[in-house]
Design a protein around this motif. Structure first.
Motif, PDB file in Angstrom:
ATOM      1  N   ARG A   6       7.862   7.168 -11.192  1.00  0.00           N
ATOM      2  CA  ARG A   6       7.948   5.890 -10.489  1.00  0.00           C
ATOM      3  C   ARG A   6       8.006   6.108  -8.980  1.00  0.00           C
ATOM      4  NH1 ARG A   6      12.001   4.470 -12.955  1.00  0.00           N
ATOM      5  NH2 ARG A   6      10.951   3.716 -14.789  1.00  0.00           N
ATOM      6  N   ALA A   7       8.759   7.108  -8.553  1.00  0.00           N
ATOM      7  CA  ALA A   7       8.860   7.412  -7.121  1.00  0.00           C
ATOM      8  C   ALA A   7       7.520   7.897  -6.567  1.00  0.00           C
ATOM      9  CB  ALA A   7       9.941   8.465  -6.889  1.00  0.00           C
ATOM     10  N   ALA A   8       6.779   8.693  -7.338  1.00  0.00           N
ATOM     11  CA  ALA A   8       5.462   9.178  -6.899  1.00  0.00           C
ATOM     12  C   ALA A   8       4.504   8.008  -6.722  1.00  0.00           C
ATOM     13  CB  ALA A   8       4.913  10.179  -7.910  1.00  0.00           C
ATOM     14  N   ARG A   9       4.525   7.062  -7.647  1.00  0.00           N
ATOM     15  CA  ARG A   9       3.647   5.892  -7.514  1.00  0.00           C
ATOM     16  C   ARG A   9       4.033   5.043  -6.317  1.00  0.00           C
ATOM     17  NH1 ARG A   9       1.524   3.580 -13.154  1.00  0.00           N
ATOM     18  NH2 ARG A   9       0.617   5.510 -13.872  1.00  0.00           N
ATOM     19  N   GLU A  10       5.321   4.948  -6.060  1.00  0.00           N
ATOM     20  CA  GLU A  10       5.756   4.174  -4.903  1.00  0.00           C
ATOM     21  C   GLU A  10       5.272   4.824  -3.609  1.00  0.00           C
ATOM     22  OE1 GLU A  10       9.723   1.779  -3.962  1.00  0.00           O
ATOM     23  OE2 GLU A  10      10.019   3.940  -3.861  1.00  0.00           O
ATOM     24  N   ARG A  11       5.298   6.155  -3.539  1.00  0.00           N
ATOM     25  CA  ARG A  11       4.794   6.857  -2.348  1.00  0.00           C
ATOM     26  C   ARG A  11       3.314   6.553  -2.125  1.00  0.00           C
ATOM     27  NH1 ARG A  11       8.210  10.866  -4.231  1.00  0.00           N
ATOM     28  NH2 ARG A  11       6.546  11.988  -5.293  1.00  0.00           N
ATOM     29  N   ILE A  12       2.546   6.501  -3.204  1.00  0.00           N
ATOM     30  CA  ILE A  12       1.120   6.172  -3.084  1.00  0.00           C
ATOM     31  C   ILE A  12       0.962   4.759  -2.544  1.00  0.00           C
ATOM     32  CG2 ILE A  12      -0.996   5.701  -4.404  1.00  0.00           C
ATOM     33  CD1 ILE A  12      -0.201   8.056  -6.227  1.00  0.00           C
ATOM     34  N   ARG A  13       1.747   3.816  -3.072  1.00  0.00           N
ATOM     35  CA  ARG A  13       1.643   2.437  -2.585  1.00  0.00           C
ATOM     36  C   ARG A  13       2.010   2.334  -1.110  1.00  0.00           C
ATOM     37  NH1 ARG A  13       4.060   1.371  -7.628  1.00  0.00           N
ATOM     38  NH2 ARG A  13       6.060   0.978  -6.628  1.00  0.00           N
ATOM     39  N   LEU A  14       2.961   3.141  -0.664  1.00  0.00           N
ATOM     40  CA  LEU A  14       3.347   3.092   0.747  1.00  0.00           C
ATOM     41  C   LEU A  14       2.285   3.738   1.634  1.00  0.00           C
ATOM     42  CD1 LEU A  14       7.189   3.691   0.460  1.00  0.00           C
ATOM     43  CD2 LEU A  14       5.968   1.537   0.794  1.00  0.00           C
ATOM     44  N   GLN A  15       1.521   4.700   1.115  1.00  0.00           N
ATOM     45  CA  GLN A  15       0.401   5.273   1.875  1.00  0.00           C
ATOM     46  C   GLN A  15      -0.690   4.220   2.069  1.00  0.00           C
ATOM     47  OE1 GLN A  15      -1.079   8.719  -0.161  1.00  0.00           O
ATOM     48  NE2 GLN A  15       0.870   9.816  -0.036  1.00  0.00           N
ATOM     49  N   VAL A  16      -0.808   3.324   1.114  1.00  0.00           N
ATOM     50  CA  VAL A  16      -1.805   2.263   1.164  1.00  0.00           C
ATOM     51  C   VAL A  16      -1.566   1.362   2.377  1.00  0.00           C
ATOM     52  CG1 VAL A  16      -2.508   0.166  -0.048  1.00  0.00           C
ATOM     53  CG2 VAL A  16      -2.317   2.287  -1.285  1.00  0.00           C
ATOM     54  N   VAL A  17      -0.301   1.156   2.730  1.00  0.00           N
ATOM     55  CA  VAL A  17       0.040   0.266   3.843  1.00  0.00           C
ATOM     56  C   VAL A  17      -0.641   0.746   5.125  1.00  0.00           C
ATOM     57  CG1 VAL A  17       1.932  -0.552   5.303  1.00  0.00           C
ATOM     58  CG2 VAL A  17       2.216  -0.471   2.831  1.00  0.00           C
ATOM     59  N   GLU A  18      -0.569   2.045   5.396  1.00  0.00           N
ATOM     60  CA  GLU A  18      -1.194   2.594   6.612  1.00  0.00           C
ATOM     61  C   GLU A  18      -2.694   2.322   6.613  1.00  0.00           C
ATOM     62  OE1 GLU A  18      -0.279   6.745   6.571  1.00  0.00           O
ATOM     63  OE2 GLU A  18       1.893   6.378   6.467  1.00  0.00           O
ATOM     64  N   ARG A  19      -3.313   2.486   5.456  1.00  0.00           N
ATOM     65  CA  ARG A  19      -4.756   2.277   5.350  1.00  0.00           C
ATOM     66  C   ARG A  19      -5.110   0.795   5.498  1.00  0.00           C
ATOM     67  NH1 ARG A  19      -7.425   6.803   3.351  1.00  0.00           N
ATOM     68  NH2 ARG A  19      -6.006   8.493   2.842  1.00  0.00           N
ATOM     69  N   PHE A  20      -4.256  -0.096   4.964  1.00  0.00           N
ATOM     70  CA  PHE A  20      -4.498  -1.530   5.130  1.00  0.00           C
ATOM     71  C   PHE A  20      -4.419  -1.893   6.610  1.00  0.00           C
ATOM     72  CE2 PHE A  20      -2.693  -2.708   0.662  1.00  0.00           C
ATOM     73  CZ  PHE A  20      -3.874  -2.316   0.075  1.00  0.00           C
ATOM     74  N   GLU A  21      -3.440  -1.345   7.312  1.00  0.00           N
ATOM     75  CA  GLU A  21      -3.261  -1.658   8.724  1.00  0.00           C
ATOM     76  C   GLU A  21      -4.427  -1.156   9.568  1.00  0.00           C
ATOM     77  OE1 GLU A  21       0.615   0.035   9.431  1.00  0.00           O
ATOM     78  OE2 GLU A  21       1.638  -1.808   8.791  1.00  0.00           O
TER      79      GLU A  21
END
Length: 171
Positions: A6-21
């Motif tokens: 679950r923590a690994a998936r959350e890290r991936i989702r947080l990497q997505v934020v940088e790419r969205f920005e």
């Protein structure tokens, strides 16, 4: 899913934020992080609506719904007995406990979830034995002391010449 997964998936989702920005397209983000485009679309929508907090993990879906304090309140309700809560006899069933949890805390459990909650807190499924109305404890004690020893003494042990199917010592 384990806590680590679950923590690994959350890290991936947080990497997505940088790419969205940075303005990257869903297809580029999905390819770079090796996830489905559908997931990226869902994450972008959550990010637009709630920001970065929309992408945080909600925790285990199987986490307990009752706090320790609420469970203590449930135990007090169980100790009062089923009669106090409107049932016609003094027997707790999983269905009744489930209903009581719903009445007290407005939380819905399945029967299996109710059992797991009770078991996790040290409760047992065992029921007390029914006792006959005409039971005479004094007569039972007398029987245990006087009759039972005589009955036990009559038991025969297998010996040569007994009705045993195997001969002693033949193995």
């Amino acid at each position: 899913m384990t806590d680590a997964e679950r923590a690994a998936r959350e890290r991936i989702r947080l990497q997505v934020v940088e790419r969205f920005e940075r303005g990257e397209k869903n297809r580029e983000v999905a390819a770079a992080l090796r996830v489905s485009e559908r997931s990226v679309e869902r994450w972008r929508r959550a990010w637009r609506e709630r920001g970065e907090t929309g992408l945080l993990s909600l925790g285990s879906p199987g986490r307990p719904k009752l706090s320790e304090m609420e469970f203590a309140g449930l135990e007090r309700g169980l100790e009062r007995g089923p009669l106090a809560h409107g049932w016609s006899d003094q027997r707790w069933t999983l269905a009744r406990v489930k209903t009581l949890i719903g009445r007290l805390f407005h939380v819905s459990y399945t029967l299996e979830g109710t059992w797991r909650l009770l078991k996790r807190q040290g409760w047992s499924w065992q029921q007390p034995c029914r006792r006959a109305i005409e039971r005479d404890d004094a007569a039972l004690e007398l029987r245990k002391k006087e009759v039972w020893p005589r009955v036990r003494a009559r038991r025969r042990h297998s010996a040569p010449g007994s009705s045993s199917r195997t001969r002693p010592g033949s193995r």
